[in-house]
Design a protein around this motif. Structure first.
Motif, PDB file in Angstrom:
ATOM      1  N   ALA A   1       0.815  -1.220   0.000  1.00 43.59           N
ATOM      2  CA  ALA A   1       0.000   0.000   0.000  1.00 43.59           C
ATOM      3  C   ALA A   1       0.845   1.266   0.000  1.00 43.59           C
ATOM      4  CB  ALA A   1      -0.930   0.005   1.214  1.00 43.59           C
ATOM      5  N   LEU A   2       2.123   1.151   0.355  1.00 42.57           N
ATOM      6  CA  LEU A   2       3.006   2.325   0.302  1.00 42.57           C
ATOM      7  C   LEU A   2       3.171   2.834  -1.123  1.00 42.57           C
ATOM      8  CD1 LEU A   2       5.841   1.251   2.782  1.00 42.57           C
ATOM      9  CD2 LEU A   2       3.991   2.883   3.203  1.00 42.57           C
TER      10      LEU A   2
ATOM     11  N   ARG B   1      -1.431   5.657   1.491  1.00 39.23           N
ATOM     12  CA  ARG B   1      -0.010   5.526   1.863  1.00 39.23           C
ATOM     13  C   ARG B   1       0.192   5.898   3.328  1.00 39.23           C
ATOM     14  NH1 ARG B   1       0.682   8.369  -2.938  1.00 39.23           N
ATOM     15  NH2 ARG B   1       1.627  10.177  -1.921  1.00 39.23           N
ATOM     16  N   ARG B   2      -0.455   6.964   3.772  1.00 39.79           N
ATOM     17  CA  ARG B   2      -0.274   7.394   5.166  1.00 39.79           C
ATOM     18  C   ARG B   2      -0.899   6.398   6.141  1.00 39.79           C
ATOM     19  NH1 ARG B   2      -0.908  14.019   5.220  1.00 39.79           N
ATOM     20  NH2 ARG B   2       0.860  14.430   3.813  1.00 39.79           N
ATOM     21  N   ALA B   3      -2.045   5.817   5.753  1.00 40.12           N
ATOM     22  CA  ALA B   3      -2.655   4.794   6.595  1.00 40.12           C
ATOM     23  C   ALA B   3      -1.738   3.582   6.713  1.00 40.12           C
ATOM     24  CB  ALA B   3      -4.014   4.379   6.029  1.00 40.12           C
TER      25      ALA B   3
ATOM     26  N   SER C   1       1.165  10.943   9.834  1.00 40.93           N
ATOM     27  CA  SER C   1       0.406  12.031  10.443  1.00 40.93           C
ATOM     28  C   SER C   1      -0.050  13.037   9.390  1.00 40.93           C
ATOM     29  CB  SER C   1       1.262  12.727  11.505  1.00 40.93           C
ATOM     30  OG  SER C   1       0.637  13.906  11.959  1.00 40.93           O
ATOM     31  N   GLU C   2      -1.141  13.733   9.697  1.00 38.37           N
ATOM     32  CA  GLU C   2      -1.617  14.813   8.834  1.00 38.37           C
ATOM     33  C   GLU C   2      -0.815  16.091   9.063  1.00 38.37           C
ATOM     34  OE1 GLU C   2      -3.993  14.470   6.544  1.00 38.37           O
ATOM     35  OE2 GLU C   2      -4.182  12.348   7.063  1.00 38.37           O
ATOM     36  N   ASN C   3      -0.053  16.141  10.142  1.00 39.65           N
ATOM     37  CA  ASN C   3       0.715  17.329  10.508  1.00 39.65           C
ATOM     38  C   ASN C   3       2.108  17.256   9.888  1.00 39.65           C
ATOM     39  OD1 ASN C   3       2.587  19.006  12.165  1.00 39.65           O
ATOM     40  ND2 ASN C   3       0.689  19.469  13.299  1.00 39.65           N
TER      41      ASN C   3
ATOM     42  N   ALA D   1       8.141   6.383   0.593  1.00 40.73           N
ATOM     43  CA  ALA D   1       6.735   6.678   0.321  1.00 40.73           C
ATOM     44  C   ALA D   1       6.372   8.078   0.803  1.00 40.73           C
ATOM     45  CB  ALA D   1       5.844   5.640   0.994  1.00 40.73           C
ATOM     46  N   ALA D   2       6.918   8.480   1.954  1.00 39.85           N
ATOM     47  CA  ALA D   2       6.630   9.809   2.482  1.00 39.85           C
ATOM     48  C   ALA D   2       7.137  10.885   1.534  1.00 39.85           C
ATOM     49  CB  ALA D   2       7.263   9.969   3.861  1.00 39.85           C
ATOM     50  N   LEU D   3       8.260  10.629   0.873  1.00 34.63           N
ATOM     51  CA  LEU D   3       8.823  11.604  -0.054  1.00 34.63           C
ATOM     52  C   LEU D   3       7.968  11.773  -1.307  1.00 34.63           C
ATOM     53  CD1 LEU D   3      12.595  10.648   0.223  1.00 34.63           C
ATOM     54  CD2 LEU D   3      11.505  12.736   1.054  1.00 34.63           C
ATOM     55  N   ARG D   4       7.057  10.820  -1.557  1.00 35.93           N
ATOM     56  CA  ARG D   4       6.192  10.938  -2.729  1.00 35.93           C
ATOM     57  C   ARG D   4       5.100  11.971  -2.517  1.00 35.93           C
ATOM     58  NH1 ARG D   4       3.918   5.320  -4.652  1.00 35.93           N
ATOM     59  NH2 ARG D   4       3.088   6.694  -6.249  1.00 35.93           N
TER      60      ARG D   4
END
Length: 594
Positions: A530-531, A539-541, A560-562, A587-590
């Motif tokens: 899912a990433l 992705r965040r979930a 996080s949303e923050n 994934a966060a960098l996407r």
């Protein structure tokens, strides 16, 4: 059979074809039979290209398999009526239904057997309905089926459960080795057409008997989930060239649910037979007929017979009551005695004592923890709708939570010996169910509100699993919320099902962290996959789920949303040097705002 179509040299690369995404996967256009003809299949992760020769070969394998299955089934059916069955030591069935081979001790339903037979011959579809415990299954097995077989009309008895089509296929071809790959994909009409083509000249037709069909309505409470089978059955009924008759047997309180079939089978209620309660004369024949057939004929004293019939009449002439009382009276007969007396009935506690004490007597005699284990087993075998349900041995073992398998095995064997449970084997899997719904009233008293709520959640999950297997759907959020409350009590779920539950939670973005903890290491694969999802919220979930699964708070905070929380989490992970965090960081960098 048609030649296969070629699309861009056996492959389609693009976004859509007939509404389906194919994105680089190989496309197979397989020539099939009936509804499968020219169907397009997508294979994910491997290339499978069918040629005309391969399709012909696959159909040849199916036909060979069905030829063996049909021959085996015919031989078994005709053998059942070819020679008189040996009379059993026990003239009564207690709580078990009569089988085809019990026809010689099946008394009291001669008129009903004849009336049902005449009704079945009137039309290609018959509805048999009656109250619970009236003896529908026994009437079908011992009253109707032997006559049908002698005329070359072979009964095929199937229980609906969640997939009636699969049940019918298994009834005809239960244990001839692994099924050919194409066989599960055949529609019911295709399967029956191919099977009937393999029947010998001795056989006129198949009579498909869908017994205890209320289970279908209980399992699928929503009409749109029932529709695929309604369509499948209607296709068979509409094809008058198909040598098949259909019988649906169900409890009278579900009779009106058959109106769901009316759009496809307009005369669904036209040809029906209601099995009524036995008359006093029929009950007398059911009592005295079986013992008169024994090698040493046994009789009932007239005073006992009159008293017993009066007691049964006060209770509504219930067939289960008759069978239980007569079984206990016969078992109490001393060796050498040939008359069952009123004194014996009195010693056993009359009807009230016999009917009220048997279940608890059996449980009380079980050694050690056997009684409590047996009660848990019996509770599991009752649905939230107060009907019987069938569970596999593995499911029972997971639900009851016995430390030693031998302990559970001993209890199950004793319950089967006491004729409280039926043991069966379906597709190589051992299953158990209660011998009769008569037991449910007593067992319901053991089920508290908490147990009932869990049963409802468990049955919801079973329906969703069946939906997923048929339609490939995920669990909607509102149903996930219902399941979530009971999540800690689910036992015995396989890895594939656990992954699917977690994918559903990801799609709904609902309690992913807690579902991930429940699923355990099995959840790592779908979470990592899912990433790579195109949707940021998925992705965040997945990051939050992985953090919960691994016990790494910083990975959870990447979801996080923050923005500042995510930035601090990324820096902390860099200092931590945790290899597993690499994929979540990528994934966060996407994210657009990263």
């Amino acid at each position: 059979m048609k030649d296969p179509k070629l699309i861009n040299g056996d492959e389609v690369h693009g976004d859509k074809l007939d509404g389906d995404k194919v994105a680089g996967d190989k496309i197979v256009v397989s020539p099939g039979v009936g509804g499968m003809q020219d169907s397009i299949g997508i294979t994910a992760g491997r290339d499978v290209i069918y040629t005309a020769d391969a399709a012909d070969s696959e159909m040849e394998i199916v036909n060979d398999y069905l030829a063996r299955a049909a021959a085996t089934y015919e031989a078994r059916m005709y053998q059942l009526v070819a020679r008189p069955a040996a009379l059993p030591d026990q003239p009564y069935k207690f709580l078990y239904a009569f089988e085809i081979e019990d026809t010689d001790i099946f008394f009291g339903q001669e008129a009903a057997s004849e009336a049902l037979y005449q009704t079945v011959l009137k039309d290609r579809l018959t509805i048999l309905h009656a109250k619970s415990g009236a003896g529908k299954t026994s009437l079908l097995n011992a009253g109707l089926s032997p006559r049908l077989i002698r005329e070359g009309r072979l009964p095929v008895c199937a229980r609906a459960y969640e997939d009636p089509v699969l049940a019918i296929k298994r009834a005809i071809a239960p244990s001839l080795g692994p099924w050919p790959e194409l066989l599960p994909k055949l529609t019911l009409h295709e399967f029956l057409g191919l099977t009937c083509a393999q029947l010998s000249r001795q056989t006129q037709e198949l009579v498909i008997i869908l017994d205890q069909f209320e289970e279908f309505f209980i399992f699928w409470p929503e009409r749109h989930h029932r529709q695929p089978f309604i369509d499948a059955l209607a296709d068979c009924y509409d094809d008058k060239s198909l040598p098949v008759r259909l019988i649906i047997a169900l409890r009278k309180d579900y009779y009106s649910d058959l109106s769901d079939f009316e759009q496809r089978i307009r005369n669904i209620f036209h040809n029906q037979y209601r099995l009524d309660t036995m008359t006093r004369q029929e009950a007398q024949m059911a009592i005295t007929g079986p013992v008169a057939k024994l090698g040493r004929p046994v009789a009932y004293g007239q005073d006992l017979l009159d008293t017993l019939l009066n007691d049964l009449a006060r209770g509504g002439m219930e067939l289960p009551h008759l069978q239980i009382i007569c079984t206990r009276l016969y078992e109490a007969l001393a060796e050498g005695e040939t008359v069952i007396t009123l004194t014996s009935y009195e010693k056993l506690g009359w009807a009230k004592g016999i009917l009220g004490g048997y279940l608890n007597d059996v449980l009380d005699r079980l050694p050690g923890k056997g009684g409590s284990i047996a009660r848990e087993v019996l509770k599991e075998l009752v649905s939230s709708e107060a009907t019987k349900r069938v569970l596999s041995y593995d499911t029972l073992a997971a639900r009851v939570g016995v430390e030693e398998d031998a302990e559970l095995d001993s209890v199950l064997a004793r319950l089967v010996d006491a004729r409280l449970l039926r043991r069966d084997e379906v597709a190589g899997e051992i299953t158990y169910e209660m011998a009769h719904e008569y037991l449910i009233e007593e067992i319901q008293g053991w089920i508290d509100r908490t147990d009932l709520e869990f049963k409802q959640a468990e049955e919801l999950l079973r329906r969703e699993v069946a939906n997923w297997h048929v339609h490939g759907t995920l669990i909607p959020r509102e149903r996930l919320e219902l399941l979530y409350v009971q999540r800690e009590r689910f036992r015995g779920l396989d890895e594939e099902t656990l992954e699917w539950i977690l994918r559903s939670a990801l799609r709904a973005d609902f309690a992913v962290e807690n579902w991930a903890k429940l699923v355990g290491e099995v959840g790592e694969k779908p979470l990592l996959a899912a990433l790579g999802d195109q949707r940021e919220e998925i992705r965040r979930a997945a990051m939050r789920g992985l953090g919960a699964l691994w016990g790494i708070q910083e990975v959870s905070r990447l979801g996080s949303e923050n923005d500042s929380v995510r930035w601090e989490a990324a820096k902390a992970l860099a200092r931590l040097g945790e290899p597993r965090a690499i994929e979540p960081l990528i994934a966060a960098l996407r994210d657009e705002d990263s």
